[in-house]
Scaffold this motif. Structure first.
Motif, PDB file in Angstrom:
ATOM      1  N   ARG A   1      -0.148   5.640   6.505  1.00 48.07           N
ATOM      2  CA  ARG A   1      -0.703   6.392   7.699  1.00 48.07           C
ATOM      3  C   ARG A   1      -1.850   7.215   8.270  1.00 48.07           C
ATOM      4  O   ARG A   1      -1.671   6.962   9.315  1.00 48.07           O
ATOM      5  N   VAL A   2      -2.711   6.943   6.815  1.00 50.12           N
ATOM      6  CA  VAL A   2      -4.114   6.961   7.036  1.00 50.12           C
ATOM      7  C   VAL A   2      -4.886   5.518   8.385  1.00 50.12           C
ATOM      8  O   VAL A   2      -5.652   5.726   9.593  1.00 50.12           O
ATOM      9  N   TYR A   3      -4.538   4.608   7.986  1.00 50.86           N
ATOM     10  CA  TYR A   3      -4.537   3.516   9.145  1.00 50.86           C
ATOM     11  C   TYR A   3      -3.835   3.184  10.212  1.00 50.86           C
ATOM     12  O   TYR A   3      -4.906   3.206  11.344  1.00 50.86           O
TER      13      TYR A   3
ATOM     14  N   ILE B   1       0.722  -0.984   0.233  1.00 50.90           N
ATOM     15  CA  ILE B   1      -0.330  -0.366  -0.324  1.00 50.90           C
ATOM     16  C   ILE B   1       1.159   1.480  -0.379  1.00 50.90           C
ATOM     17  O   ILE B   1       1.975   1.133   0.219  1.00 50.90           O
ATOM     18  N   SER B   2       0.230   2.724   0.081  1.00 50.51           N
ATOM     19  CA  SER B   2       1.026   3.383  -0.527  1.00 50.51           C
ATOM     20  C   SER B   2       1.253   3.455   1.231  1.00 50.51           C
ATOM     21  O   SER B   2       0.799   3.983   2.259  1.00 50.51           O
ATOM     22  N   GLU B   3       2.343   4.948   0.649  1.00 51.68           N
ATOM     23  CA  GLU B   3       2.788   5.046   2.621  1.00 51.68           C
ATOM     24  C   GLU B   3       1.692   6.365   2.917  1.00 51.68           C
ATOM     25  O   GLU B   3       1.395   6.216   4.795  1.00 51.68           O
ATOM     26  N   HIS B   4       0.849   6.926   2.823  1.00 53.68           N
ATOM     27  CA  HIS B   4       0.115   7.801   3.097  1.00 53.68           C
ATOM     28  C   HIS B   4      -1.238   6.667   3.683  1.00 53.68           C
ATOM     29  O   HIS B   4      -2.019   7.197   4.660  1.00 53.68           O
ATOM     30  N   THR B   5      -1.836   5.958   2.661  1.00 51.56           N
ATOM     31  CA  THR B   5      -2.849   4.750   2.816  1.00 51.56           C
ATOM     32  C   THR B   5      -2.111   4.252   4.016  1.00 51.56           C
ATOM     33  O   THR B   5      -3.035   4.333   5.758  1.00 51.56           O
TER      34      THR B   5
END
Lengths: 211, 234
Positions: free
Chosen positions: B204-206, B198-202
């Motif tokens: 971070r949100v998790y 998954i992307s790093e933004h994803t």
């Protein structure tokens, strides 16, 4: 101009209010064919509009709606968590530092600068509220519109194909995107601040105010 | 910042303990005063404040909630409000402001409206005697912590209202558990995102969603909390 209005404030702008819900019907029901409910007056509204969301609107000089979107905190009910958690790997996205953006809508004929202005409004609201991310549910074909304005989402997942495709995505709330959005929207930093202050109040030095 | 307060908060089981925990927040947050005020869906009120009781009685006696710009600006809203942006210009409002300052409230303030389930509403406020420059620096550094802490206090108050036997057990989705597990194993965010594809933004949100559910202040704290509760497979 950009306006930031909660649902209970928008009634004071009847023309803007009426044209927004009518343009939403045109976009989501007529054009995209989504299963949304349109009332007898031709307005597209859903239950999330009853939760007193914050709308960001582009108002045209004649007072009509040029484009809009809807923000809600993810600590309450959101479209993403209620209906689209299959697009987020089953994660319920909940944080007081993340708001949800839905119903991104453009009036017929609205130019690319309106998309940029609306996303600028989202970033201004997000930065002022010290958010980390905006999470959104949107028509998948909007992804390239968002990318073109310089603030593309990280796509979490997409469901369906063609005009039925719906995506969930994330926008990081970082100052670094602001200059690009301002330039794409053709708005100066000062004017954007002025529009924000008109809705949320101008910061006045307290030390001077108290003396 | 605030980890010890949150650990104390997690042990709280009744309103008396919650009161004492909230009263320690003015020191923890480095402000003059704190106020937590909740109105339940049935209209029941609960308030804790470090304000002097004389000021509280004066405020209630005069029904100042009618004209208090902070209350008027926060009702039915969800964005945090710096008192700087409010309109204090009317005569009655100015008098009210001077009385508040004389009572030791401070001239600066920041208020966070909180929307709970089924119409519950709460307002968390900090106030200070800082000058404008100090206050700008303070709010830049502290606002995210204030927002998180205020929501955790509200979650605890709701939990007590529901009754302790119904205390909500934290449940994380498999993806949130995966993310925290990889961090607990010593991976950095880029490595963890990579191994979950998954992307790093994803990622971070998790992690941020998990942090909120675990009532943790930051990632390290969230990992520690999840470990203590037996939620991670390490």
């Amino acid at each position: 101009m950009l306006r930031y209005l909660y649902a209970d404030q928008i009634a004071r702008h009847p023309r803007l209010n009426d044209t927004m819900f009518r343009d939403r019907a045109a976009q989501f029901s007529a054009r995209l064919g989504w299963e949304v409910s349109v009332d007898d007056n031709g307005n597209e509204r859903d239950g999330y509009d009853d939760l007193n969301p914050l709308y960001i609107l582009w108002e045209r000089p004649d007072g009509t709606h040029g484009g809009s979107l809807r923000l809600l905190p993810t600590t309450g009910d959101t479209m993403l968590n209620d209906h689209f958690s299959h697009l987020t790997d089953g994660v319920k996205i909940q944080s007081p530092l993340i708001w949800e953006c839905t119903r991104f809508c453009l009036a017929p004929g609205a130019g690319a600068h309106v998309s940029a202005a609306l996303m600028l409004g989202v970033l201004e609201a997000g930065l002022n509220a010290h958010l980390t991310y905006i999470a959104g549910v949107f028509d998948a074909r909007m992804i390239r519109v968002y990318r073109r304005v310089g603030w593309g989402p990280t796509v979490l997942g997409t469901d369906g194909t063609g005009r039925d495709a719906i995506s969930a995505g994330l926008w990081p709330c970082e100052e670094s995107y602001r200059a690009r959005l301002l330039s794409k929207a053709g708005i100066s930093s000062e004017v954007s601040n002025l529009w924000y202050d008109r809705s949320f109040g101008s910061p006045i030095e307290r030390t001077a105010a108290v003396a | 910042m605030l980890e010890s307060f949150l650990d104390r908060l997690s042990q709280v089981g009744n309103l008396d303990d919650l009161d004492s925990a909230i009263l320690t927040l003015s020191d923890e947050l480095n402000v003059e005063h704190v106020v937590y005020h909740s109105v339940s869906s049935s209209g029941e009120q609960y308030a804790v404040t470090t304000y002097h009781p004389t000021w509280v009685n004066h405020y209630l006696g005069n029904d100042y909630a009618r004209i208090d710009p902070v209350v008027l600006a926060c009702l039915r809203r969800f964005h945090p409000v710096d008192w700087k942006r409010l309109d204090w210009s009317g005569k009655a409002t100015r008098n009210f402001m001077h009385e508040a300052i004389d009572a030791g409230v401070g001239s600066q303030g920041y208020s966070i409206p909180i929307r709970g389930p089924s119409g519950q509403f709460a307002l968390f406020t900090v106030s200070s005697r800082d000058n404008d420059d100090q206050w700008t620096t303070y709010t830049q550094d502290y606002t995210r912590s204030l927002i998180l802490a205020s929501h955790f206090v509200n979650q605890k108050a709701l939990e007590i209202e529901r009754g302790t036997d119904q205390a909500e057990i934290v449940s994380l989705s498999p993806r949130e558990t995966d993310a925290l597990t990889l961090l607990a194993l010593g991976m950095n965010r880029a490595q963890a995102a990579d191994s979950l594809s998954i992307s790093e933004h994803t990622l971070r949100v998790y992690i941020e969603s998990a942090r909120f559910k675990l009532a943790a202040m930051n990632t390290t704290h969230a990992v520690a909390r999840a470990m203590n509760q037996g939620l991670l497979r390490v």
